[in-house]
Design an enzyme around this catalytic site. Structure first.
Site, PDB file in Angstrom:
ATOM      1  CD1 TRP A   1      -2.068  -2.189   1.960  1.00  0.00           C
ATOM      2  CD2 TRP A   1      -2.891  -1.424   0.019  1.00  0.00           C
ATOM      3  NE1 TRP A   1      -3.033  -3.074   1.521  1.00  0.00           N
ATOM      4  CE2 TRP A   1      -3.553  -2.627   0.344  1.00  0.00           C
ATOM      5  CE3 TRP A   1      -3.240  -0.764  -1.159  1.00  0.00           C
ATOM      6  CZ2 TRP A   1      -4.551  -3.181  -0.474  1.00  0.00           C
ATOM      7  CZ3 TRP A   1      -4.230  -1.319  -1.974  1.00  0.00           C
ATOM      8  CH2 TRP A   1      -4.866  -2.503  -1.623  1.00  0.00           C
TER       9      TRP A   1
ATOM     10  CG  ASP B   1      -3.240   3.843   4.289  1.00  0.00           C
ATOM     11  OD1 ASP B   1      -4.309   3.630   4.897  1.00  0.00           O
ATOM     12  OD2 ASP B   1      -2.906   3.217   3.258  1.00  0.00           O
TER      13      ASP B   1
ATOM     14  CE  LYS C   1      -8.522  -3.567   3.697  1.00  0.00           C
ATOM     15  NZ  LYS C   1      -7.604  -2.539   3.193  1.00  0.00           N
TER      16      LYS C   1
HETATM   17  C1  LIG Z   1      -6.951  -2.012   1.873  1.00  0.00           C
HETATM   18  C2  LIG Z   1      -5.961  -0.952   2.041  1.00  0.00           C
HETATM   19  C3  LIG Z   1      -5.846   0.103   1.126  1.00  0.00           C
HETATM   20  C4  LIG Z   1      -6.689   0.194  -0.135  1.00  0.00           C
HETATM   21  O1  LIG Z   1      -7.984   0.512   0.185  1.00  0.00           O
HETATM   22  P1  LIG Z   1      -9.094   0.742  -0.945  1.00  0.00           P
HETATM   23  O2  LIG Z   1     -10.201   1.311  -0.121  1.00  0.00           O
HETATM   24  O3  LIG Z   1      -9.408  -0.596  -1.502  1.00  0.00           O
HETATM   25  O4  LIG Z   1      -8.564   1.677  -1.942  1.00  0.00           O
HETATM   26  C5  LIG Z   1      -4.917   1.082   1.370  1.00  0.00           C
HETATM   27  N1  LIG Z   1      -4.124   1.039   2.452  1.00  0.00           N
HETATM   28  C6  LIG Z   1      -4.197   0.041   3.356  1.00  0.00           C
HETATM   29  C7  LIG Z   1      -3.299   0.051   4.547  1.00  0.00           C
HETATM   30  C8  LIG Z   1      -5.117  -0.990   3.180  1.00  0.00           C
HETATM   31  O5  LIG Z   1      -5.202  -1.976   4.078  1.00  0.00           O
END
Ligand SMILES: *Cc1c(COP(=O)(O)O)cnc(C)c1O
Length: 354
Positions: free
Chosen positions: A100, A167, A191
């Site tokens: 990511w 993030d 998540k």
């Molecule tokens: C799943 C995830 C993403 C991507 O998320 P999307 O909503 O599918 O774009 C980005 N960063 C992390 C840490 C993730 O776990």
């Protein structure tokens, strides 16, 4: 049979949240209309959006500190680009801790210079780099608090005068942090908060408006802030369900209460991984994630037996990501300690059998 959902995302949500959300699809709060067929500008939905935004700041301890909470679309993946659009004027720093962050770096490079201040790529991202230098002339430093695929998690965040962007897609609302250290936090809902379709962005307003480029409206945090996160039609179902999850978390006692449970779950699983000779942990012990535990079998020959055992126990979503292999047990907020117990029992049963 009771299912134990260890899926990495979209992931398990609290049962009562799902029940309430599904009821609202048929009849929203006794209106005789569905949540997904009423106007997003109705007072009923505006109240949902406002509660979701307020609860986010309240749970993070960021009320009245100059932060705004937004529920946007496009996933965390669009935030990779939006962050750079809004904050990257000349040069930004990124810590590369996995898939990511690599994707975030790729997008940022479209808009300016990216300094990779540290990376754990040399060991297939099985650890969190530490003790790296942070140049002072950065517009911001981007971190990924929890690496969903590799199963590592930042335990101590760097102290720096450079604005911090993080993030937190896969561990937001799972542990207590001093969230005021961050200038911008983003997280895809699917998540730990709700269904896919909305992304929470928490941004300190005073870091905005400093870049020289023109920002397209949909990518401009200031535009979304000025419209109270209703610049265009929001993802109403995803926002509503996220709001219900945040209410659920508040009723439970907030982040400190869930953190205690999350620590118990992680301790239970990691001690089995450490003690059971048939399993090897993937991530370096000090950097292990309390959300996503990655591990492999010591003997590949046991794969078929183990796979059928956990499936028979009602476990779902345990297969590892292809870049790590093996297994990944995701233990998000709504997963119970009991479910982790079921997995640990299967692992020790395998040891007895083998
Ligand atoms: C799943 C995830 C993403 C991507 O998320 P999307 O909503 O599918 O774009 C980005 N960063 C992390 C840490 C993730 O776990």
């Amino acid at each position: 049979m009771k299912k134990h959902n260890f899926s990495a995302g979209p992931c398990i949500l609290p049962k009562e949240v799902m029940k309430r959300a599904s009821e609202a699809v048929l009849d929203f709060d006794g209106l005789g209309l569905s949540l997904i067929e009423i106007s997003h500008r109705s007072k009923e939905f505006v109240a949902v959006m406002e509660e979701a935004r307020a609860l986010s700041l309240e749970l993070l301890g960021l009320e009245d500190q100059g932060y705004q909470a937004l529920f946007l679309q496009g996933g965390a993946s669009l935030e990779f680009l939006m962050v750079a659009y809004n904050l990257l004027d000349k040069r930004a720093g990124y810590v590369n801790t996995g898939t990511w962050s690599s994707k975030a770096i790729k997008e940022a490079k479209l808009l300016g210079e990216v300094v990779e201040v540290a990376s754990s790529k040399d060991k297939n991202f099985n650890y969190i780099p530490k003790g790296y230098g942070i140049p002072e002339n950065l517009d911001y430093l981007h971190l990924t608090s929890n690496n969903t695929i590799f199963g590592t998690q930042i335990k101590e965040f760097p102290t720096t005068s450079v604005p911090l962007v993080c993030d937190m897609s896969s561990d937001i609302f799972s542990r207590q942090l001093d969230f005021s250290k961050f200038d911008l936090i983003y997280a895809g809902a699917q998540k730990n908060m709700g269904p896919a379709g909305t992304t929470l962005v928490v941004v300190k307003e005073d870091i905005l408006g400093k870049v020289s480029r023109t920002i397209p409206s949909m990518l401009d945090y200031k535009v979304h802030i000025s419209k109270d996160s209703m610049f265009n039609t929001p993802s109403v179902f995803a926002v509503y369900t996220s709001m219900l999850t945040l209410r659920w978390l508040k009723d439970l006692g907030g982040i400190s209460a869930i953190e205690e449970i999350n620590e118990k779950k992680a301790k239970l699983l990691y001690s089995e991984i450490d003690l059971n000779p048939l399993f090897n942990g993937f991530a370096k012990a000090e950097d292990r994630s309390n959300m996503n535990a990655t591990f492999t079998l010591a003997e590949e020959g046991l794969k078929e037996t183990f796979d059928s055992m956990w499936r028979e126990a009602g476990i779902n979503g345990l297969n590892g990501h292809r870049s790590v292999g093996g297994y990944r047990a995701s233990m998000y907020n709504a997963l119970s300690l009991e479910s982790v117990g079921v997995l640990v029992d299967v692992m020790s049963e395998l040891e007895r059998k083998a």
